[in-house]
Scaffold this active site. Structure first.
Site, PDB file in Angstrom:
ATOM      1  N   GLU A   1       0.822  -1.219   0.000  1.00 27.86           N
ATOM      2  CA  GLU A   1       0.000   0.000   0.000  1.00 27.86           C
ATOM      3  C   GLU A   1       0.852   1.263   0.000  1.00 27.86           C
ATOM      4  OE1 GLU A   1      -0.518  -2.566   2.000  1.00 27.86           O
ATOM      5  OE2 GLU A   1      -2.626  -3.172   1.880  1.00 27.86           O
TER       6      GLU A   1
ATOM      7  N   PHE B   1     -11.763  -6.865  14.069  1.00 26.90           N
ATOM      8  CA  PHE B   1     -10.673  -7.323  13.212  1.00 26.90           C
ATOM      9  C   PHE B   1     -10.324  -6.239  12.180  1.00 26.90           C
ATOM     10  CE2 PHE B   1      -9.442  -9.625   9.254  1.00 26.90           C
ATOM     11  CZ  PHE B   1      -8.184 -10.034   9.704  1.00 26.90           C
ATOM     12  N   GLN B   2      -9.066  -5.873  12.106  1.00 20.92           N
ATOM     13  CA  GLN B   2      -8.541  -4.860  11.177  1.00 20.92           C
ATOM     14  C   GLN B   2      -9.201  -3.497  11.356  1.00 20.92           C
ATOM     15  OE1 GLN B   2      -8.384  -6.662   7.221  1.00 20.92           O
ATOM     16  NE2 GLN B   2      -6.380  -7.492   7.749  1.00 20.92           N
TER      17      GLN B   2
ATOM     18  N   LYS C   1     -17.552  -0.549   5.566  1.00 20.19           N
ATOM     19  CA  LYS C   1     -17.978  -1.542   4.574  1.00 20.19           C
ATOM     20  C   LYS C   1     -19.487  -1.492   4.336  1.00 20.19           C
ATOM     21  CE  LYS C   1     -17.103  -6.420   3.669  1.00 20.19           C
ATOM     22  NZ  LYS C   1     -16.474  -7.639   4.226  1.00 20.19           N
TER      23      LYS C   1
END
Ligand SMILES: Cc1cc2nc3c(=O)[nH]c(=O)nc-3n(C[C@H](O)[C@H](O)[C@H](O)COP(=O)(O)OP(=O)(O)OC[C@H]3O[C@@H](n4cnc5c(N)ncnc54)[C@H](O)[C@@H]3O)c2cc1C
Ligand SMILES: Cc1ncc(C[n+]2csc(CCOP(=O)(O)OP(=O)(O)O)c2C)c(N)n1
Ligand SMILES: [Mg+2]
Lengths: 93, 585
Positions: free
Chosen positions: B77, B139-140, B189
């Site tokens: 990235e 998570f993340q 998301k």
């Protein structure tokens, strides 16, 4: 004397953090702070008293530059209140 | 497939996110589709990125709209961020990069900090965990908004899909308006997946957000003109802002009209031709002696789009001690930040510079500057030993490469040699990490520049230390078959650090030896990229021919003298009066 500022800011995510981190990273510390959200939720009214050895007008310009800050008035020095940071200055000599 | 059934990109089953709405039907637009539509509408064609769990809806939208955007997959990235950065720096257009939440976002940080320091217009889009999971250490999950506050012009967290179009339009505008910079949009998301009517086509001009550019300040201009008229020894100190304002022609006109000698920062190299009689060269820590001497002697400093960076000024209290200052910039916060000017002029340089231009009668000063320049321009040092003459190579390359050649570089001694010996015809041809000084910049930035200018020659000059920081991007070069030329000046040292240890730490070398570097030729070949090793004092012609005549990508591994230093140097914290020059005796 501790410089004081009055700000109007958009209540977006991070807008108060931006103000506080600007104060810190530009070399000042907060001595007093009052924040009130408009009744209609459109605007933060922030009163800020800071301490630091650097030029407070430098801090004022950095705060004014934040996208969320809609208005800033500096109350710290006689004659400097409400002077827009971008006014041309002509110093003697 | 609903997200709850999909395996995520990290190999695990995607968690069943409470509150995650079902994916939009194929024929209905969702947040992710809207991102693509808005980018297209804003003229974006190329984006750089790397997928992962929280950004999968956007990648799915890319897959469902093939050809809508050209997506360049880098191998890290950070490289996506730097490639977008190189795209933007070389073209003046918006660069766009995309990554997932958590490690994707944190990997972007260095490249975005670099864009912030050097005022590069970027739009950064990251996925975030679904809104219902935010704040649960999911998570993340990382607090991307919090992480990015100090390194962006602005950052947004999009909490509701209805807000997405306006936020994106505003972000794209902000990134490019006034003083450009990176703007970060973090999109959970579920917001990417939420249905949203397709963005309606806009009437021409409808999307335009008014710029708040101040008008011409007549009083300030009159005061500045008076200072110019009084000055006996004026110097123009010009920087990256001239380029960012797309005011190179206006600047050149200003110089011709006033006849004032010019020094430039690292970021202003190329504003005037290197051999222009008024060009005194780069000022600062590794600047030309004549540039620093002229600034120290001047009585008026006309600062145009420059920000008194400490690498340029040396010890600020001693900088241009006799000068009054007129400061032209677009950012009010830069004026008086470090050196209070007598007059500041804020606004569009394309209007300010012609309005301020007036012929000055300073012949004696011009003659003095010409003499300073004759005595103290960058000189090619005498050959040392039988090593490849890297500085001569750079000088010759700049004489032989065409004017459209883009030179990227990494950070270190080689970067300064590029600045000193390559005569740039235009500042956009010089891609260098100025404010952040981030090793690893060169290769991905060259990739971005090549994407922006497919027909142009793009050459990356790297050091052996820096090259290893994004070496994985050889795979990107191969994948897209980009004809970037990579030159590695291999001194088997972190040379710039070694030099400072030698000069300022009594020669105690600590952790700068890279004599166990890999075989760079074999490394390139392992990625399927042709590579050559070029050695020796007589190899300049061969190296130039390889750079300029080879079709396709090429890596040139060039061993150089191990202990060559960059001269002159102003010691950290010292005054620009105290340049240490090479003792050639
Ligand atoms: C190893 C190393 C060594 C270095 N040595 C030197 C050195 O010797 N000399 C040197 O000069 N630098 C050197 N640098 C670079 C240095 O760190 C700074 O990046 C550089 O000096 C800043 O250049 P600048 O003042 O032109 O500012 P920039 O960072 O290019 O800033 C641009 C200025 O223009 C303004 N601006 C932006 N947009 C506009 C617009 N649209 N209109 C008008 N104004 C605008 C901004 O507000 C800002 O004030 C070195 C860097 C490294 C990594
Ligand atoms: C990411 C990063 N880490 C560390 C540094 C500090 N640093 C500046 S120059 C330099 C050495 C660079 O070595 P190399 O790429 O071989 O270039 P050389 O100076 O030898 O030409 C280092 C470690 C940096 N600028 N960036
Ligand atoms: Mg090296």
């Amino acid at each position: 004397m501790n410089p004081q500022f009055q700000l109007l800011a958009r209540p977006a995510d991070g807008s108060l953090e931006r103000i506080l981190r600007t104060v810190r990273s530009r070399g000042f510390e907060v001595r007093d702070m009052h924040v009130r959200l408009d009744d209609d939720g459109h605007r933060y009214h922030v009163r800020l008293k800071v301490a630091g050895s650097r030029d407070p007008s430098m801090l004022a310009r950095q705060l004014e530059k934040l996208c969320d800050v809609e208005h800033l008035a500096a109350l710290h020095t006689a004659g400097a209140a409400d002077e827009p940071a971008n006014a041309p200055r002509m110093a003697a000599g | 497939m609903p997200p709850s059934q999909a395996a995520n990109a990290d190999g695990a089953q995607a968690p069943d996110h409470p509150g995650t709405p079902p994916a939009a039907q194929d024929d209905a637009a969702n947040g992710a589709d809207t991102v693509i539509q808005i980018l297209r509408r804003q003229g974006v064609e190329t984006v750089f990125g790397y997928p992962g769990g929280a950004i999968m809806p956007l990648y799915d939208a890319l897959a469902r709209q093939p050809g809508a955007l050209k997506h360049v997959l880098t191998r890290h990235e950070q490289a996506a961020g730097f490639a977008a950065n190189g795209f933007a720096r070389s073209s003046g257009q918006l660069g766009v990069c995309i990554a997932t939440s958590g490690p994707g976002a944190t990997n972007l940080i260095t490249a975005i900090a670099d864009a912030y320091m050097d005022s590069v217009p970027l739009l950064v889009i990251t996925g975030q965990v679904p809104t219902g999971l935010m704040g649960t250490d999911a998570f993340q999950e990382t607090d991307v908004l919090g992480l990015t506050l100090p390194i962006t012009k602005h950052s947004y967290l999009v909490r509701r899909v209805e807000d997405l179009p306006a936020i994106l339009e505003e972000a794209i505008h902000l990134a490019q308006e006034g003083r450009p910079g990176p703007v970060w949009v973090d999109i959970p998301k579920d917001v990417q997946l939420a249905p949203l009517p397709a963005a309606k086509p806009m009437a021409p001009g409808e999307a335009a957000i008014a710029d708040d550019v101040p008008g011409l300040d007549d009083m300030g201009l009159a005061q500045a003109r008076a200072l110019l008229a009084e000055a006996a020894q004026p110097i123009i100190y010009a920087g990256g802002g001239v380029v960012l304002a797309e005011a190179v022609e206006a600047f050149r006109g200003f110089v011709e009209t006033t006849g004032a000698p010019v020094v430039t920062t690292l970021k202003g190299l190329g504003l005037l031709a290197a051999d222009h009689p008024l060009n005194m060269g780069m000022l600062g820590m590794h600047g030309a002696p004549c540039a620093n001497r002229a600034v120290q002697a001047c009585d008026l400093l006309v600062v145009v789009g420059a920000r008194f960076d400490d690498r340029a000024t040396g010890r600020l209290a001693d900088f241009a001690p006799h000068a009054r200052v007129v400061h032209l910039d677009v950012d009010a916060a830069e004026v008086s930040k470090l050196r209070p000017p007598q007059v500041s002029l804020l606004g569009d340089l394309n209007r300010l510079l012609p309005a301020l231009a007036t012929p000055l009668s300073t012949e004696a000063w011009r003659a003095h500057c010409a003499e300073l320049r004759r005595m103290g321009d960058f000189r090619l040092p005498p050959e040392k030993g039988d090593a490849f003459p890297a500085l001569r190579f750079l000088r010759r390359l700049s004489e032989q490469a065409d004017a459209h050649t883009h030179i990227a570089c990494d950070v270190g001694q080689h970067q300064m040699w590029v600045a000193q010996f390559y005569g740039f015809p235009h500042p956009r041809r010089h891609l260098t990490s100025g404010g952040l000084g981030a090793m690893g910049f060169g290769l991905p930035v060259a990739i971005g520049a090549q994407m922006a200018h497919p027909g142009a020659q793009v050459i990356n000059i790297s050091g052996d230390g820096s090259f290893m920081m994004n070496v994985q991007e050889l795979a990107t070069l191969r994948r897209y078959n980009l004809p970037v030329k990579m030159v590695i000046f291999d001194n088997q040292y972190l040379g710039m650090v070694r030099q400072q240890q030698e000069l300022f730490y009594e020669g105690r070398l600590a952790e700068v030896d890279l004599s166990d570097n890999p075989d760079f030729v074999q490394v390139a070949q392992a990625f399927g990229i042709p590579a050559l090793r070029i050695e020796g004092v007589d190899a300049v012609d061969a190296a130039i021919e390889a750079c300029l005549e080879t079709q396709g990508p090429l890596l040139l591994h060039i061993p150089v003298a191990r202990e060559q230093n960059v001269w002159p140097i102003v010691g950290p914290g010292m005054s620009n009066d105290q340049m240490i020059e090479e003792d050639v005796a």
